[in-house]
Write an enzyme that holds these catalytic residues in place. Sequence first.
Site, PDB file in Angstrom:
ATOM      1  N   PHE A 156      49.477  44.468  45.685  1.00 33.52           N
ATOM      2  CA  PHE A 156      49.359  43.555  44.540  1.00 33.52           C
ATOM      3  C   PHE A 156      48.029  43.789  43.825  1.00 33.52           C
ATOM      4  CE2 PHE A 156      52.073  41.603  47.758  1.00 33.52           C
ATOM      5  CZ  PHE A 156      53.229  41.381  47.017  1.00 33.52           C
ATOM      6  N   GLY A 264      51.137  45.657  28.951  1.00 35.53           N
ATOM      7  CA  GLY A 264      51.239  47.114  29.026  1.00 35.53           C
ATOM      8  C   GLY A 264      50.837  47.561  30.414  1.00 35.53           C
ATOM      9  N   CYS A 267      52.456  49.132  35.383  1.00 36.76           N
ATOM     10  CA  CYS A 267      53.254  48.327  36.323  1.00 36.76           C
ATOM     11  C   CYS A 267      54.276  47.419  35.648  1.00 36.76           C
ATOM     12  CB  CYS A 267      52.327  47.500  37.195  1.00 36.76           C
ATOM     13  SG  CYS A 267      51.112  48.515  38.031  1.00 36.76           S
TER      14      CYS A 267
HETATM   15  C1  UGA Z   1      49.668  44.188  37.744  1.00 34.04           C
HETATM   16  C2  UGA Z   1      49.649  42.961  38.673  1.00 34.04           C
HETATM   17  O1  UGA Z   1      48.756  41.989  38.123  1.00 34.04           O
HETATM   18  C3  UGA Z   1      49.205  43.351  40.079  1.00 34.04           C
HETATM   19  O2  UGA Z   1      49.274  42.223  40.937  1.00 34.04           O
HETATM   20  C4  UGA Z   1      50.147  44.448  40.607  1.00 34.04           C
HETATM   21  O3  UGA Z   1      49.769  44.885  41.898  1.00 34.04           O
HETATM   22  C5  UGA Z   1      50.097  45.635  39.665  1.00 34.04           C
HETATM   23  O4  UGA Z   1      50.512  45.193  38.341  1.00 34.04           O
HETATM   24  C6  UGA Z   1      51.027  46.688  40.207  1.00 34.04           C
HETATM   25  O5  UGA Z   1      52.236  46.450  40.302  1.00 34.04           O
HETATM   26  O6  UGA Z   1      50.550  47.730  40.685  1.00 34.04           O
HETATM   27  P1  UGA Z   1      47.820  45.554  36.344  1.00 34.04           P
HETATM   28  O7  UGA Z   1      48.966  46.287  35.731  1.00 34.04           O
HETATM   29  O8  UGA Z   1      46.659  46.316  36.845  1.00 34.04           O
HETATM   30  O9  UGA Z   1      48.337  44.662  37.602  1.00 34.04           O
HETATM   31  O10 UGA Z   1      47.252  44.581  35.240  1.00 34.04           O
HETATM   32  P2  UGA Z   1      47.306  43.023  34.842  1.00 34.04           P
HETATM   33  O11 UGA Z   1      45.942  42.479  34.907  1.00 34.04           O
HETATM   34  O12 UGA Z   1      48.347  42.316  35.598  1.00 34.04           O
HETATM   35  O13 UGA Z   1      47.735  43.133  33.312  1.00 34.04           O
HETATM   36  C7  UGA Z   1      48.974  43.685  32.897  1.00 34.04           C
HETATM   37  C8  UGA Z   1      49.164  43.531  31.414  1.00 34.04           C
HETATM   38  O14 UGA Z   1      49.384  42.174  31.057  1.00 34.04           O
HETATM   39  C9  UGA Z   1      47.983  43.999  30.559  1.00 34.04           C
HETATM   40  O15 UGA Z   1      48.484  44.693  29.440  1.00 34.04           O
HETATM   41  C10 UGA Z   1      47.305  42.704  30.153  1.00 34.04           C
HETATM   42  O16 UGA Z   1      46.585  42.826  28.954  1.00 34.04           O
HETATM   43  C11 UGA Z   1      48.506  41.812  30.000  1.00 34.04           C
HETATM   44  N1  UGA Z   1      48.196  40.370  30.131  1.00 34.04           N
HETATM   45  C12 UGA Z   1      47.757  39.854  31.307  1.00 34.04           C
HETATM   46  C13 UGA Z   1      48.404  39.525  29.042  1.00 34.04           C
HETATM   47  O17 UGA Z   1      48.815  39.960  27.935  1.00 34.04           O
HETATM   48  N2  UGA Z   1      48.164  38.191  29.189  1.00 34.04           N
HETATM   49  C14 UGA Z   1      47.726  37.655  30.354  1.00 34.04           C
HETATM   50  O18 UGA Z   1      47.544  36.418  30.410  1.00 34.04           O
HETATM   51  C15 UGA Z   1      47.509  38.505  31.441  1.00 34.04           C
END
Ligand code: UGA
Length: 457
Positions: A156, A264, A267
Site C-alpha cells: 500500500f 493519475g 496505480c
Molecule cells: C496509490 C495508493 O495511495 C497507495 O496506497 C497504493 O499502494 C499505490 O497507489 C499502489 O497501488 O501502488 P500513488 O499512486 O503513489 O499511491 O499516489 P496517491 O498519493 O494515492 O495519488 C494518486 C493520484 O490521485 C494522484 O494523481 C493524486 O494527485 C490524486 N489525488 C490524490 C487527488 O486528485 N486527490 C486526492 O485527494 C488525493
Amino acid sequence: MEKIAILGTGYVGLVTGAGLADFGNHVTCVDLDESKIETLRSGKIPFYEFSLGEVVERNVREKRLSFTSDLQKAIKGARTILIAVGTPPGKGGEADLSQVFGAARTIAEQMTSYKLVVQKSTVPVGTGEKVHKLIAEVLKKRGKNTPFDVASNPEFLREGSAVEDFMRPDRVVIGTWSKKAEQILSEIYRPLYLSETPMIKTNVQTAELIKYASNAFLATKISFINEMANICEAVGGNVRTVARGMGLDGRIGPKFLHAGPGYGGSCFPKDTLALADFSKKIGVPSKIVGATIDVNKRQRLKMQEKVESLVGNLKGKEIAVLGLSFKPQTDDVRDSVAIEMIKGMQRKGATIRAFDPIAMETAAKEVRNVEFSEDAYAAAKGADALVIATEWNEFRQLDMNKIKKLLRSPKVVDCRNIYDPEKMRAAGFQYLSVGRAMNEGFSGSSEAKKPARKKKK
Ligand code: UGA
C-alpha cells in the site's frame, strides 16, 4: 531472519527489498536487466524516491541486501520468494500477467526445496490460484513433489512516501492457505508488531481483493469530490468547503477529498481498469468503479478546456506548465495529467514551456518539442497562460506580482487549488481553479453572496 529473494527491482520490489532488509532479513533483489543490477550495485537508485537511497545503502553496507541477475542462485538461496514484477495494463484494461506467470514458472523449474511464493505485484483476484496451479503442474512435469505455498502480501505504498509507508504502515495484509506460510510471513513482519501495526490474516483471494478494493475506493473518493467540484462550478459553491464539511464527519474522513485534475500515476488508473475488467469477466461488474473511471477521464479533459476558456483558440499560444510528475515528491510521469494536457494543447497548436523540480528528465522521454525551463519564472516569461498542473511545495509561494509581470496576459489555471481565488482575482489575474467560485454569474466570494436569481422575463 528469513532468507528472501525479490523478483523485480522496480518501485515495489526495491522499496520492499530495502524495507525487509532493514527489518533484519537477508534479501536478494533479482532483475534480469543486468544494467539495472549494475546501477544498483554502484550505489545508485534508478528512480527518485525520498530516503530510499539511505535505506539501500545502509543495508548493503551491513550485508543484508544484495543485487543479482542470477535468478537460479537467488531462488536456491531463499526460502521465501516475492514476485514484484510489472503488471502493465493490457489492451482491454486487463492486467498483463505474463511477467508474473513467467516468474512463477521459473521458480517451479528451479526449486529443489520448500518455497513460499509471495505475490507482491497487484494482480486480479484468482491469480494466486493460477500461480499455485502453474507451479504444481511444472513440478509434476519435472517428476518432483517439492512442497511449496503461495501467498498474497499486497503493498500500500505511496510514491514519494513509500519508505515511510513501509516502515509505518496502517496495516499489513497476509493472505495464505496454510499455517506454515502464515507463520513465515508473520515472522518476516515481526518488527511491526512492536509498533502494534494491525495484521490482517486471511486467505489469498481476500488479500488480493483488499488491494483492489482499497485503491478503487480511494479513486472513487477522488472522482466523487471531482463531481461535487463540477456541481460547485455550476452553482457557485466552493468544493474545498464541501470537502471539509464532509470530511469532518468521522465516518467519511478528510483524506483523498482534494478536488483536482483527476487521478493519475501508475496505480489508480491501472487498478481501476483491471478491477472493472475482471469483475465484468466473473459476472459481477462493478458499476461504481466503472463510473469512477468515466468521471476521471472527463475531469482530466476539463483541465485543457479551462485553459481554452481563458485564452481562446490554442493555435499559436504559448502556455507555461508548472509540474510534470503525476504528483509531488516523485519523478514518475506515468499517466500524469500534466503530460496528457501538454500533448492535448500541442495538438491544438500551442507551444509549451514547462518546469518541474525533479521530473523534467523523465518527462522529456514522454513529450516532444517542449522547452524545459530552469524555474517557474522562466517558464512563465511571455506565456499566454500559466497552468499549475502538480502541487509541488515550491509552487505554493510564487511571487505572483513577478509572475504577472512576466506573463503576456495574467491568466492562471490552477488545477490543484493551491491559490486563493479571491486574492488572485484581486491581484488582477484571470484565475480558474477546480470547483471554487467559478460561476462568473456573480463575483466576489461565492460563499458570502447568494447566487443571482434569473431575471423574470
Ligand atoms: C496509490 C495508493 O495511495 C497507495 O496506497 C497504493 O499502494 C499505490 O497507489 C499502489 O497501488 O501502488 P500513488 O499512486 O503513489 O499511491 O499516489 P496517491 O498519493 O494515492 O495519488 C494518486 C493520484 O490521485 C494522484 O494523481 C493524486 O494527485 C490524486 N489525488 C490524490 C487527488 O486528485 N486527490 C486526492 O485527494 C488525493
